[in-house]
Write an enzyme that holds these catalytic residues in place. Sequence first.
Site, PDB file in Angstrom:
ATOM      1  N   GLU A 180      35.225 -36.423  27.925  1.00 12.65           N
ATOM      2  CA  GLU A 180      34.469 -37.643  27.905  1.00 12.65           C
ATOM      3  C   GLU A 180      33.109 -37.534  27.699  1.00 12.65           C
ATOM      4  O   GLU A 180      32.497 -38.172  27.153  1.00 12.65           O
ATOM      5  CB  GLU A 180      34.940 -38.373  29.277  1.00 12.65           C
ATOM      6  CG  GLU A 180      35.801 -39.357  29.630  1.00 12.65           C
ATOM      7  CD  GLU A 180      37.329 -38.715  29.711  1.00 12.65           C
ATOM      8  OE1 GLU A 180      37.283 -37.385  30.081  1.00 12.65           O
ATOM      9  OE2 GLU A 180      38.233 -39.144  29.580  1.00 12.65           O
TER      10      GLU A 180
ATOM     11  N   HIS B 212      41.552 -44.150  40.795  1.00 14.35           N
ATOM     12  CA  HIS B 212      41.502 -45.034  39.614  1.00 14.35           C
ATOM     13  C   HIS B 212      41.285 -46.520  39.697  1.00 14.35           C
ATOM     14  O   HIS B 212      41.886 -47.374  38.788  1.00 14.35           O
ATOM     15  CB  HIS B 212      43.060 -44.967  39.180  1.00 14.35           C
ATOM     16  CG  HIS B 212      43.576 -43.823  38.301  1.00 14.35           C
ATOM     17  ND1 HIS B 212      43.728 -42.545  38.822  1.00 14.35           N
ATOM     18  CD2 HIS B 212      43.764 -43.689  37.135  1.00 14.35           C
ATOM     19  CE1 HIS B 212      44.080 -41.735  37.906  1.00 14.35           C
ATOM     20  NE2 HIS B 212      44.347 -42.334  36.769  1.00 14.35           N
TER      21      HIS B 212
END
Lengths: 437, 377
Positions: free
Chosen positions: B100, B169
């Site tokens: 990322e 999440h």
Amino acid sequence: MSAAFSSVRAIRRPGSFAGEKHSPPVASSKFASDFLGCAGRLPFGALSVSIRPRSARRRGLSSVVAVSDVVKEKKLKRSSSSSDLLITKEEGLELYEDMVLGRTFEDMCAQMYYRGKMFGFVHLYNGQEAVSTGFIKLLKQEDCVVSTYRDHVHALSKGVPARAVMSELFGKTTGCCRGQGGSMHMFSKEHNLLGGFAFIGEGIPIATGAAFTSKYRREVLKESDCDHVTVAFFGDGTCNNGQFYECLNMAALWKLPIVFVVENNLWAIGMSHLRATSDPQIWKKGPAFGMPGVHVDGMDVLKVREVAKEAIGRARRGEGPTLVECETYRFRGHSLADPDELRDPAEKARYAARDPIVALKKYILENNLASEAELKAIEKKIDEIMEDSVDFADASPLPPRSQLLENVFADPKGFGIGPDGRYRCEDPKFTEGTAHV
Amino acid sequence: MLSILRRKATAGGSDAVLLRERLRKSCAPATTRLQGYATAAKEMMVRDALNTALDEEMSADPRVFLMGEEVGEYQGAYKVSKGLLQKFGPERVVDTPISEAGFTGIGVGAAYYGLRPVVEFMTFNFAMQAIDQIINSAAKTNYMSAGNISVPIVFRGPNGAAAGVGAQHSQCYAAWYGSCPGLKVLAPYSSEDARGLLKAAIRDPDPVVFLENELMYGERFPVSAEALDSSFCLPIGKAKIEREGKDVTITAFSRMVGLSLEAAEILAKEGISAEVVNLLSIRPLDRPTINASVRKTNRLVTVEEGFPQNGVGAEIGMSIIEDSFGYLDAPIERITGADVPMPYAANLERMALPQTEDIVRAAKRVCYRSLPMTATA
């Protein structure tokens, strides 16, 4: 020290792989997915070059190895008398039981998911049991294990009861994390399972920290018997993440007692390892940081165990970290929500033929370590454990309302002072779960 | 689609043509958003709205490219980029490794040097690994370089809670990104919102954080013919009145708009007329619209999924106090997610997120239709 690794023939690999025609003769279109599977199947003498990079020799470290050949060599040289086998009967049965437990548990998870008892993201470990069993069964209770979201079987191998894991997956209050963590976040202080992380790469610094603690306790706190080792499990996709490299550097720099275990199953959701990585051979990244890099056939629990003994032994003796790349495969999709359309069925079939449980069973029976009946008894025992854990999870209660605010802090004063001047956590409404949140 | 508009132009006179021209030129805000165009019964899923928006923008400008994990061969982790690899090829739909920080930085660098990347995060939780690049390299650069380097990049992906996916999440990042100068932060609700805002974001010369929602991807909404036109885009910085009312203003964004509309239905049966404001743009916040609404209704309930402290509701509340204090007839209420990491257990997760009943109860409280003591979460 590095004797065990240095006695092994190193196998040199050419720079680029995809599509390159090279002996051993493998069709180039298949080479890309086969090359890692070739390591254990190369005929001896073909393409074997001993490599000892000068820098490694200066430091006395071994580097490039393919240990699967060690095991094969040992087996060929010796006769197959039972005293020269890799495992005793007890060990064999222990390994078998652990792998069957892992497989049966994961199959039960799939069933429960499709019946709606489990929800969210569930990542199953079918096919990779040899790695978990091979490493974790050599650890003590005090040694730490850190994993990713594919952590059910690591938890079971480390000793977390199947009941606790199943309840956790059902979201019940009797789960190992009281239903608050879920499939991807298994933690256990008692068994030193430090998680269960949803972000890949996140667990590696955590594991390195646990290893740091172990060294700190020995050297600063003077606990001379603290030789606890940490084993970090993660996948091939993680090896492209920056945290991996940062930790390889620091672990080698400070000689931390850690083993980095790469469960290379060739796929990160739908991204093939070969499409995502400039140099797909992950074990080579170990020597770049000054630690041994080892590649092993992760579908064979005995080979994994041999490598694990060395790596864990190194860490325990204070010689520093090791990077172990286990070539393995997951028989199911990335998660139960993954349609798994991108993987070639021929590749799946090839690895299914190398099922680690079948292989171990074959080894045990061929070497007369145990009888068919004893193995069947183990399977039956596991089935009973499984049924019991599902029944237990079903019967367990959901977390009560009051649990919502618990465990946010170790010291709940973090919720601050309420309007009446007292700490909010002392308000009875707070603990009953009826206070304004 | 164009042929429909042409027919409209000839039949309906100059109005339709004028509107189309205005939209095409600058996405300048129309003074009132006409909802009367939604006569076409065509329905579209949010995921398809995003897909068509990406498709059209990539066709229109060859500098636009999509980058992220699983966006290509896997057709998108949530199938938002389905078919794009086949249409535009691997150079423009780039599957990245799981890096990322690295690939976000690569996108920002590409934007510095002249391209218009769309960086997809599998969820905004994973963007935390790249947040340094988003804030320090993208948001602050136009300022630090005094206009030398502008960063026309879009960061998009699902934000907020899904169903049973646990603490790592499920966080909502609207408040975090909304506090950074240099960023534009958008949160669509319906398919038209998604299409219009994504197109506007891609055309925008500044970094835009585009917060989608996983549970909304499969929801269908009616789309007007105007929204299906390839030049359609919505103005950034304008909120939308989803439902007119006169007793209480409810502000929300993303999935919470749906819950607020449900709550408004329930309240209507009990004689309370709620006005639901879909924020659409977290940064810049459409303060005039929200203030005008509160000046009309005199009561405010803000709804969001994220954590309560320093949230979007806190900012809206303060804005009302600063500009419309005298118009308030009741204290402002904010409905937020619980002040805990998201639990996994299904019943605890339900308790940790706002539900329709919570919004109804809060609206009633500000309308003094219930006992004025602290109610349950």
